[in-house]
Design a protein around this motif. Structure first.
Motif, mmCIF file in Angstrom:
data_model
loop_
_atom_site.group_PDB
_atom_site.id
_atom_site.type_symbol
_atom_site.label_atom_id
_atom_site.label_comp_id
_atom_site.label_asym_id
_atom_site.label_seq_id
_atom_site.Cartn_x
_atom_site.Cartn_y
_atom_site.Cartn_z
ATOM 1 N N ASP A 1 -11.140 10.273 -44.274
ATOM 2 C CA ASP A 1 -11.735 8.936 -44.070
ATOM 3 C C ASP A 1 -12.410 8.402 -45.337
ATOM 4 O OD1 ASP A 1 -11.032 8.756 -41.318
ATOM 5 O OD2 ASP A 1 -12.688 10.099 -40.826
ATOM 6 N N THR B 1 -0.554 11.400 -39.283
ATOM 7 C CA THR B 1 -1.331 12.372 -38.504
ATOM 8 C C THR B 1 -1.961 13.355 -39.479
ATOM 9 O OG1 THR B 1 0.484 13.959 -38.260
ATOM 10 C CG2 THR B 1 0.284 12.268 -36.545
ATOM 11 N N ASP C 1 3.384 5.852 -39.194
ATOM 12 C CA ASP C 1 2.462 6.741 -38.462
ATOM 13 C C ASP C 1 1.924 7.825 -39.389
ATOM 14 O OD1 ASP C 1 3.416 5.289 -36.374
ATOM 15 O OD2 ASP C 1 4.489 6.942 -35.401
ATOM 16 N N LYS D 1 -5.589 14.261 -35.483
ATOM 17 C CA LYS D 1 -6.040 12.946 -35.966
ATOM 18 C C LYS D 1 -4.799 12.063 -36.096
ATOM 19 C CE LYS D 1 -8.228 10.925 -40.068
ATOM 20 N NZ LYS D 1 -9.584 10.481 -39.845
ATOM 21 N N LYS D 2 -4.882 10.891 -35.486
ATOM 22 C CA LYS D 2 -3.713 9.998 -35.501
ATOM 23 C C LYS D 2 -4.105 8.642 -36.040
ATOM 24 C CE LYS D 2 -0.899 11.767 -31.680
ATOM 25 N NZ LYS D 2 -1.685 12.936 -31.219
ATOM 26 N N GLY D 3 -3.186 8.012 -36.732
ATOM 27 C CA GLY D 3 -3.428 6.665 -37.228
ATOM 28 C C GLY D 3 -2.154 6.087 -37.783
ATOM 29 N N SER D 4 -2.331 5.031 -38.530
ATOM 30 C CA SER D 4 -1.177 4.379 -39.128
ATOM 31 C C SER D 4 -1.614 3.883 -40.500
ATOM 32 C CB SER D 4 -0.777 3.219 -38.206
ATOM 33 O OG SER D 4 0.180 2.422 -38.842
ATOM 34 N N ILE D 5 -0.722 3.987 -41.444
ATOM 35 C CA ILE D 5 -1.011 3.513 -42.796
ATOM 36 C C ILE D 5 0.015 2.435 -43.100
ATOM 37 C CG2 ILE D 5 -1.164 4.162 -45.232
ATOM 38 C CD1 ILE D 5 -1.784 7.059 -44.270
ATOM 39 N N PHE E 1 -6.810 9.546 -46.033
ATOM 40 C CA PHE E 1 -6.717 9.377 -44.573
ATOM 41 C C PHE E 1 -7.376 10.569 -43.863
ATOM 42 C CE2 PHE E 1 -4.300 10.626 -40.751
ATOM 43 C CZ PHE E 1 -4.522 9.532 -39.936
#
Ligand code: TMP
Length: 238
Positions: free
Chosen positions: A218, A34, A32, A40-44, A215
């Protein structure tokens, strides 16, 4: 070895578990990601593995050079055994090159090389978004003792020297990074992680960003940046 017991805490990037060994915790690194205090949330992909392995490399290096850390041993691709700390709620940011919030706050262009390192302190409180504080806040609010702050300052600057030298050899500029400290058995030790999540790493020649800014902003090639740091540190690819 230590046996994993119940989960004690889940943060944005890691989970912490009790173990059967008193005073030792297991840290499990998640994929995870952030940014902007969780907005801002995502996954790497593979970030957990890479940050665990990268942090282990740095902690071993620092221990070798006499810096006390919470690192005990790597136990799996995503997990490390660490000393349980009473965390000091002061985050330390060390800066060598202007970037990020410093650039925004003071209007200094990113990339300006500082004539000496800057140390900044932040109050570790997610609900407040980790506001910046200074020595006076820390003393008057009792967040840390003056002796602890002297030691934190000394260790942070030493860590900076060690990492700068080590990374220069890997063709990496250490732009800035964030450290956290805690107390274990009466000793002040370095905690948390040292990874592309909490450091800015730039290629020395191209100035390409090899960290979480890819991240946050972007920029693409996020996984690739983490893998590149791992490769430069270990000579191995994932
Ligand atoms: P900043 O320029 O956004 O203040 O970040 C300085 C350094 O601290 C950078 O290397 C990233 C790291 N950092 C964290 O580890 N956690 C955070 O929540 C923030 C804001 C920065």
């Amino acid at each position: 070895m230590a046996e994993k017991r119940e989960q004690l805490y889940e943060g944005k990037a890691k989970r912490v578990y009790r173990t059967d060994r008193p005073g030792l915790y297991l840290v499990d690194y998640k994929d995870d990601a952030t940014a902007f205090n969780g907005a801002k949330k995502g996954s790497i992909q593979n970030k957990g593995v890479l940050n665990n392995l990268i942090s282990a490399v740095f902690f071993r290096l620092l221990e070798e050079k006499g810096i006390p850390t919470h690192f005990v041993e790597q136990v799996s691709d995503r997990e490390m055994l660490v000393k349980a700390l009473d965390i000091i709620k002061v985050e330390v940011v060390v800066r060598n090159i202007v970037a990020g919030s410093l650039s925004k706050r003071l209007g200094v262009p990113e990339g300006k090389v500082l004539t000496e390192p800057i140390l900044e302190f932040y109050y570790k409180d997610d609900d407040l978004g980790d506001p910046m504080i200074n020595d006076y806040h820390i003393r008057a609010l009792g967040l840390a003792t003056p002796a602890q702050m002297n030691r934190i300052t000394e260790l942070s600057l030493k860590v900076n020297k060690i990492l700068l030298e080590y990374l220069a050899d890997k063709n990496i500029d250490l732009v800035d990074f964030k450290l956290e400290f805690g107390v274990h058995g009466g000793e002040l030790v370095l905690g948390d992680e040292i990874s592309p999540d909490n450091c800015r790493f730039w290629d020395k020649v191209t100035h390409e960003k090899l960290d979480k800014d890819r991240f946050r902003r972007d920029l693409g090639k996020v996984e690739e940046a983490y893998e590149e740091i791992y490769r430069r540190l270990t000579g191995k690819s994932m």
